[in-house]
Design a protein around this motif. Structure first.
Motif, PDB file in Angstrom:
ATOM      1  N   ARG A   1      -1.237   0.764  -0.508  1.00  0.00           N
ATOM      2  CA  ARG A   1      -2.082   1.876  -0.064  1.00  0.00           C
ATOM      3  C   ARG A   1      -2.579   2.724  -1.231  1.00  0.00           C
ATOM      4  NH1 ARG A   1       0.968  -0.130   3.536  1.00  0.00           N
ATOM      5  NH2 ARG A   1       0.586   0.028   5.750  1.00  0.00           N
ATOM      6  N   GLY A   2      -2.070   2.442  -2.416  1.00  0.00           N
ATOM      7  CA  GLY A   2      -2.484   3.192  -3.590  1.00  0.00           C
ATOM      8  C   GLY A   2      -1.974   4.626  -3.606  1.00  0.00           C
TER       9      GLY A   2
ATOM     10  N   LYS B   1       8.383  -0.164  -1.892  1.00  0.00           N
ATOM     11  CA  LYS B   1       7.543   0.061  -3.068  1.00  0.00           C
ATOM     12  C   LYS B   1       6.215  -0.677  -2.914  1.00  0.00           C
ATOM     13  CE  LYS B   1       9.552   0.372  -7.050  1.00  0.00           C
ATOM     14  NZ  LYS B   1      10.222   0.117  -8.345  1.00  0.00           N
ATOM     15  N   GLY B   2       6.271  -1.906  -2.379  1.00  0.00           N
ATOM     16  CA  GLY B   2       5.057  -2.691  -2.161  1.00  0.00           C
ATOM     17  C   GLY B   2       4.123  -2.062  -1.139  1.00  0.00           C
ATOM     18  N   LEU B   3       4.694  -1.539  -0.051  1.00  0.00           N
ATOM     19  CA  LEU B   3       3.865  -0.889   0.974  1.00  0.00           C
ATOM     20  C   LEU B   3       3.139   0.322   0.403  1.00  0.00           C
ATOM     21  CD1 LEU B   3       6.309  -1.077   4.020  1.00  0.00           C
ATOM     22  CD2 LEU B   3       4.061  -2.172   3.877  1.00  0.00           C
TER      23      LEU B   3
ATOM     24  N   LEU C   1       3.184  10.054  -0.771  1.00  0.00           N
ATOM     25  CA  LEU C   1       4.056   9.546   0.283  1.00  0.00           C
ATOM     26  C   LEU C   1       5.028  10.637   0.741  1.00  0.00           C
ATOM     27  CD1 LEU C   1       5.045   7.299   2.121  1.00  0.00           C
ATOM     28  CD2 LEU C   1       6.459   6.455   0.228  1.00  0.00           C
ATOM     29  N   ALA C   2       5.534  11.424  -0.189  1.00  0.00           N
ATOM     30  CA  ALA C   2       6.443  12.518   0.168  1.00  0.00           C
ATOM     31  C   ALA C   2       5.746  13.506   1.106  1.00  0.00           C
ATOM     32  CB  ALA C   2       6.938  13.230  -1.094  1.00  0.00           C
TER      33      ALA C   2
END
Length: 190
Positions: A26-27, A20-22, A33-34
């Motif tokens: 990156r915003g 979640k932090g990564l 991300l998917a």
């Protein structure tokens, strides 16, 4: 591989928090991300909420998107390591769904470029990676026991005990064991 540090559910929670932090660093939204990882938004959400444990395949895809090796991600989850890593303290992570185990013999460190893993793959197993975590990542794979076919750069190499395969990753790769044999090997990454 004796130590089962990664079987603890708190590790899944720490992996979830780090993933979640990564994404947040990156915003990116879950949808972004998917699209980048080819992992469904629902699966990503369940991973980030520690509702499911990540598989080697899913972690491999996420590491490729974030430009990290899987060991580097685990290092971010685990914290710092001492200079001497005793056998009983070497973290073991497994994906029982596909029959893959990895022991972090020499875990990544902030000031060291290389890391070493001991890996075991069950018979009749195929693990594929769509892309490397970092283009040009250098691998030195030393076969210890069993049989293993490694495909890299479009070429398949059939490995036996004592063989060493050296390569750089720029595209997809695959590791496969035959029906009659698993494999045990050391992987050194630079």
């Amino acid at each position: 591989m004796g130590n089962t540090l990664f079987d603890d559910t708190s590790v899944d929670q720490r992996i979830a928090q780090r993933l979640k932090g990564l994404r947040a660093e990156r915003g990116w939204s879950l949808d972004q991300l998917a699209a980048r990882s080819a992992i469904s938004r629902a699966t990503l959400s369940r991973l980030e909420n520690a509702e499911v444990s990540p598989t080697a395949n899913v972690l491999g895809k996420l590491c490729a998107v974030y430009g990290l090796t899987m060991s580097r991600l685990m290092h971010l989850v685990e914290g710092e390591f001492p200079a001497l890593v005793r056998g009983e303290a070497q973290a073991v992570w497994s994906d029982p769904e596909i029959g893959f185990r990895r022991r972090s013999v020499s875990p990544p460190a902030q000031t060291l470029a290389a890391e070493a893993l001991e890996c075991e793959i069950d018979p009749s197993t195929r693990i594929t990676y769509d892309e490397p975590p970092r283009p040009g990542l250098e691998h030195h794979l030393l076969m210890v026991d069993g049989k293993l076919a490694v495909t890299v750069g479009g070429q398949t190499h059939d490995l036996r005990p004592g063989d060493c395969l050296r390569y750089q990753l720029f595209g997809p790769s695959a590791f496969a064991t035959p029906d009659d044999s698993g494999a045990r090997y050391f992987l050194f990454m630079v």
